[in-house]
Design a protein around this motif. Structure first.
Motif, PDB file in Angstrom:
ATOM      1  N   THR A 107      62.898  33.442-136.446  1.00 28.09           N
ATOM      2  CA  THR A 107      64.347  33.471-136.631  1.00 28.09           C
ATOM      3  C   THR A 107      64.803  34.815-137.185  1.00 28.09           C
ATOM      4  O   THR A 107      65.797  35.391-136.718  1.00 28.09           O
ATOM      5  CB  THR A 107      64.788  32.324-137.571  1.00 28.09           C
ATOM      6  OG1 THR A 107      64.310  31.090-137.027  1.00 28.09           O
ATOM      7  CG2 THR A 107      66.294  32.262-137.695  1.00 28.09           C
ATOM      8  N   ILE A 108      64.054  35.332-138.175  1.00 31.21           N
ATOM      9  CA  ILE A 108      64.433  36.622-138.775  1.00 31.21           C
ATOM     10  C   ILE A 108      64.426  37.732-137.719  1.00 31.21           C
ATOM     11  O   ILE A 108      65.392  38.499-137.591  1.00 31.21           O
ATOM     12  CB  ILE A 108      63.475  36.974-139.938  1.00 31.21           C
ATOM     13  CG1 ILE A 108      63.727  36.035-141.125  1.00 31.21           C
ATOM     14  CG2 ILE A 108      63.638  38.433-140.364  1.00 31.21           C
ATOM     15  CD1 ILE A 108      62.703  36.160-142.238  1.00 31.21           C
TER      16      ILE A 108
ATOM     17  N   TYR B  99      56.103  30.407-138.657  1.00 30.18           N
ATOM     18  CA  TYR B  99      56.573  30.893-137.355  1.00 30.18           C
ATOM     19  C   TYR B  99      58.086  30.759-137.246  1.00 30.18           C
ATOM     20  O   TYR B  99      58.769  31.708-136.830  1.00 30.18           O
ATOM     21  CB  TYR B  99      55.889  30.145-136.203  1.00 30.18           C
ATOM     22  CG  TYR B  99      56.524  30.469-134.878  1.00 30.18           C
ATOM     23  CD1 TYR B  99      56.300  31.697-134.259  1.00 30.18           C
ATOM     24  CD2 TYR B  99      57.417  29.583-134.270  1.00 30.18           C
ATOM     25  CE1 TYR B  99      56.918  32.022-133.068  1.00 30.18           C
ATOM     26  CE2 TYR B  99      58.038  29.900-133.077  1.00 30.18           C
ATOM     27  CZ  TYR B  99      57.782  31.120-132.481  1.00 30.18           C
ATOM     28  OH  TYR B  99      58.413  31.450-131.317  1.00 30.18           O
ATOM     29  N   SER B 100      58.610  29.574-137.612  1.00 33.35           N
ATOM     30  CA  SER B 100      60.063  29.350-137.521  1.00 33.35           C
ATOM     31  C   SER B 100      60.824  30.407-138.312  1.00 33.35           C
ATOM     32  O   SER B 100      61.827  30.955-137.839  1.00 33.35           O
ATOM     33  CB  SER B 100      60.429  27.962-138.058  1.00 33.35           C
ATOM     34  OG  SER B 100      59.795  26.963-137.306  1.00 33.35           O
ATOM     35  N   THR B 101      60.333  30.680-139.512  1.00 32.04           N
ATOM     36  CA  THR B 101      61.023  31.631-140.379  1.00 32.04           C
ATOM     37  C   THR B 101      61.012  33.038-139.794  1.00 32.04           C
ATOM     38  O   THR B 101      62.066  33.664-139.622  1.00 32.04           O
ATOM     39  CB  THR B 101      60.359  31.642-141.772  1.00 32.04           C
ATOM     40  OG1 THR B 101      60.383  30.324-142.292  1.00 32.04           O
ATOM     41  CG2 THR B 101      61.080  32.593-142.708  1.00 32.04           C
ATOM     42  N   TYR B 102      59.809  33.533-139.453  1.00 33.91           N
ATOM     43  CA  TYR B 102      59.720  34.916-138.979  1.00 33.91           C
ATOM     44  C   TYR B 102      60.330  35.084-137.593  1.00 33.91           C
ATOM     45  O   TYR B 102      60.941  36.109-137.298  1.00 33.91           O
ATOM     46  CB  TYR B 102      58.267  35.401-139.028  1.00 33.91           C
ATOM     47  CG  TYR B 102      57.820  35.661-140.443  1.00 33.91           C
ATOM     48  CD1 TYR B 102      58.225  36.813-141.112  1.00 33.91           C
ATOM     49  CD2 TYR B 102      57.040  34.741-141.126  1.00 33.91           C
ATOM     50  CE1 TYR B 102      57.850  37.043-142.416  1.00 33.91           C
ATOM     51  CE2 TYR B 102      56.653  34.962-142.441  1.00 33.91           C
ATOM     52  CZ  TYR B 102      57.068  36.121-143.080  1.00 33.91           C
ATOM     53  OH  TYR B 102      56.710  36.356-144.377  1.00 33.91           O
TER      54      TYR B 102
END
Lengths: 155, 155, 155
Positions: free
Chosen positions: A21-22, A16-19
């Motif tokens: 942020t993207i 979740y954090s990765t997507y």
């Protein structure tokens, strides 16, 4: 949502954090993009902004509406209307402890659909390409909302 | 992001809560500010709103666009486009467990840059003051996004 | 905010998840609603979108502004300006560990006020009904922000 504390440190939360942020960075990119179009198309929203234009043209004429600028702004607005619900519902969804594969599928589909949506909006591609991208993103968010409501309903 | 559960109760998270609430309240202030300008400039967006005006003027003429109202609305829109990414990325950043001093620096720089941005927009101050405030806020958010992606990348 | 980790799995957090999801879905509904009005009123924002209209009318005339479409869009924009602050401040408020009854009261008042706001905007109902709904929602968010700042202040 019984093991939520353990879930926060999980692969799902990292995903979740990765997507999140993207897709937030992608949305933020629209701002400098709008500025770029305002400067190259010489179409400003405020009188004081015309001082950023160095061409020596009549400043008053530079406060105007340009179709390309408006297109970028509509694309940005559509991002606000769709990415923000994803960010909130995606966070709650991640806390319900879904399987990693299912979470990754939702996040990837949403992020790809929004990138395609922006491409389809800005080129522009013929319809219904943009409507399809919009619909796919909406479905991903709705599917996550369904899981949140069936897992954590408390009225 | 290994000790994320312990981080939630940390000083970084308290700092995030404080600054996120302050900057959200600042953004929300734009709504009553717009209403104030609509009432004093007598420029409404809806026919039914003209009943809020007590001057007895011709109601139809009050549904119009006013440059001061539009300026406040653009300022509000810019807040939506910049404060919301900060709120999301700032939360994920706080969960990566950064040093308190580094987190405070990011949060303070962002909140001050947005307050200055609104002042520069509404007075208005000559450019590039507003563009600078905008850029500083964008940098703070981008710097936090960088930490989130380097700490928690999971594609 | 001392027992925040235990709070995440609490009834307050479940209630937040439920009401946040409901009000976000309500906000998202405005998008298809706008599309519906654009198609039935034949008023599109982009040239390429006119291909979605099957009536065989002159396409160029379909890129136009329609008062009903603009009303839905203003309603959607007002949701963005008010629901998003609720989502962020509500989350932080839930993490301060308020009594369940108090949290439910805040969440319910806000969600009901926003649903009434949309009804009042779209019918439209005579003023000050919409202004009242707006004000009640603002008060609920401000009251939660007050608790966050008094519980977790860390400048």
């Amino acid at each position: 949502m019984a093991e939520v504390v353990h879930m926060i440190d999980s692969e799902v939360f990292l995903a979740y954090s990765t997507y999140a942020t993207i897709v937030t960075l992608k949305m933020m990119l629209m701002s400098p993009f709008t500025s770029y179009f305002r400067l190259t198309r010489k179409a400003f929203a405020n009188m004081e902004d015309t001082s950023l234009d160095m061409s020596g043209e009549d400043k008053k004429k530079l406060v105007r509406v340009d179709p390309d600028v408006e297109r970028v702004r509509r694309c940005h607005q559509n991002d606000l209307e769709n990415v923000i619900p994803f960010l909130v519902i995606g966070l709650l969804y991640a806390l319900t402890g879904p399987p990693v594969s299912s979470a990754l599928l939702h996040f990837r589909v949403f992020v790809v659909s929004r990138i395609c949506h922006s491409v389809a909006y800005l080129l522009p591609l013929p319809q219904p390409s943009r409507a399809l991208c919009f619909g796919v993103g909406l479905m991903a968010t709705a599917s996550m909302a369904y899981r949140v409501l069936t897992t954590a309903l408390y009225l």
